[in-house]
Motif scaffolding. Structure first.
Motif, mmCIF file in Angstrom:
data_model
loop_
_atom_site.group_PDB
_atom_site.id
_atom_site.type_symbol
_atom_site.label_atom_id
_atom_site.label_comp_id
_atom_site.label_asym_id
_atom_site.label_seq_id
_atom_site.Cartn_x
_atom_site.Cartn_y
_atom_site.Cartn_z
ATOM 1 N N CYS A 35 -11.424 49.470 -88.481
ATOM 2 C CA CYS A 35 -12.226 49.700 -87.518
ATOM 3 C C CYS A 35 -12.185 51.139 -86.760
ATOM 4 O O CYS A 35 -10.982 51.403 -86.452
ATOM 5 N N ARG A 36 -13.409 51.877 -86.427
ATOM 6 C CA ARG A 36 -13.226 53.337 -85.954
ATOM 7 C C ARG A 36 -14.567 53.014 -84.984
ATOM 8 O O ARG A 36 -15.528 52.668 -85.240
ATOM 9 N N THR A 45 -17.786 52.206 -86.978
ATOM 10 C CA THR A 45 -17.670 51.779 -88.478
ATOM 11 C C THR A 45 -16.486 50.724 -88.930
ATOM 12 O O THR A 45 -15.471 50.688 -88.233
ATOM 13 N N SER A 89 -25.681 52.022 -91.597
ATOM 14 C CA SER A 89 -25.680 51.916 -93.150
ATOM 15 C C SER A 89 -24.874 50.631 -93.471
ATOM 16 O O SER A 89 -23.905 50.255 -92.485
ATOM 17 N N ALA A 139 -20.302 56.134 -82.779
ATOM 18 C CA ALA A 139 -20.517 55.563 -84.067
ATOM 19 C C ALA A 139 -19.496 54.418 -84.272
ATOM 20 O O ALA A 139 -18.247 54.806 -84.042
ATOM 21 N N SER A 154 -21.763 50.869 -90.842
ATOM 22 C CA SER A 154 -21.846 51.679 -89.522
ATOM 23 C C SER A 154 -22.813 51.344 -88.611
ATOM 24 O O SER A 154 -24.118 50.988 -89.162
ATOM 25 N N ALA A 164 -19.606 44.976 -84.940
ATOM 26 C CA ALA A 164 -19.921 45.588 -86.026
ATOM 27 C C ALA A 164 -19.356 44.810 -87.418
ATOM 28 O O ALA A 164 -20.577 44.540 -88.085
ATOM 29 N N TYR A 210 -21.854 43.036 -89.733
ATOM 30 C CA TYR A 210 -21.731 42.998 -91.629
ATOM 31 C C TYR A 210 -21.828 41.744 -92.367
ATOM 32 O O TYR A 210 -22.353 41.739 -93.113
ATOM 33 N N HIS A 227 -18.386 47.976 -96.257
ATOM 34 C CA HIS A 227 -18.694 48.960 -95.138
ATOM 35 C C HIS A 227 -19.912 48.586 -94.547
ATOM 36 O O HIS A 227 -20.887 48.558 -94.978
ATOM 37 N N GLU A 240 -14.625 48.752 -92.278
ATOM 38 C CA GLU A 240 -14.371 48.581 -93.754
ATOM 39 C C GLU A 240 -13.738 47.536 -94.152
ATOM 40 O O GLU A 240 -12.540 47.250 -93.339
#
Length: 149
Positions: A122-123, A107, A27, A105, A34, A64, A68, A32, A109
Motif C-alpha cells: 500500500c502507498r 494505491t 482505477s 492518492a 487506486s 482502499a 478493492y 490493484h 496492490e
C-alpha cells in the motif's frame, strides 16, 4: 464489467457516514486499486482543523483494500462483508502529519489473497507526502459468525 465510477465508495465498504474516508475509486484492476481522498479535519482520527497524524494513512490504506474487496464482491454479485486489519509491516513515512485539505492518492496492490486472508502493498502519496506499508487483512467466511453475534 461495471465501471468503477458506477459505484459510490460507501456502497463498497461496511462503513457509514463520516467513517467513509475515501472520496472515490480512481482505477480498479485484477490486482490493484487506486483511490483518492481529501484529508478532512473532522477529529475522527485524532486530528484537528489543521492536520491529522500520518498514521491515519493506515486507515486510508485499509479502506482502499476494503473498496478493492468490495468491488470484487459486487462483480461476483455478493454482499459487502466486514473485514479486519490484522497488522502492518514496513510502515515508512516521510511526514509526521497530513495537512487538512491536501489531496492524496491511495494505491493498494494485492500480493496474496485467498477467501479469508490477504497481504497488500500500500502507498499514500501527495504533494511531498510518501507513506508506504504492507497490510495484512482478514475477512471471515460468509458462514462464520463473529463474536457476540
Amino acid at each position: 464489467m461495471t465501471a468503477v465510477t458506477d459505484w459510490d465508495i460507501a456502497e463498497l465498504l461496511p462503513h457509514t457516514g463520516a467513517m467513509v474516508l475515501l472520496d472515490r475509486v480512481v482505477s480498479f484492476e485484477e490486482d490493484h486499486l487506486s483511490a483518492a481522498i481529501t484529508v478532512r479535519g473532522n477529529g475522527l482520527l485524532f486530528g484537528d482543523e489543521r492536520s491529522v497524524p500520518a498514521w491515519a494513512a493506515l486507515e486510508y490504506m485499509a479502506q482502499a483494500i476494503g473498496a478493492y474487496v468490495g468491488l470484487q464482491a459486487k462483480q461476483a454479485g455478493q454482499p459487502i462483508r466486514l473485514g479486519f486489519l490484522l497488522g502492518s509491516r514496513l510502515l515508512q513515512s516521510n511526514v509526521g502529519t497530513l495537512p487538512v485539505g491536501c489531496e492524496l492518492a491511495v494505491t493498494v496492490e494485492k500480493i496474496v489473497q485467498d477467501e479469508q486472508l490477504g497481504v497488500f502493498d500500500c502507498r499514500v502519496s501527495g504533494d511531498n507526502i510518501e507513506i508506504s506499508a504492507k497490510l495484512n487483512v482478514y475477512q471471515p467466511r460468509s458462514d462464520q459468525s463473529l463474536p457476540d453475534e
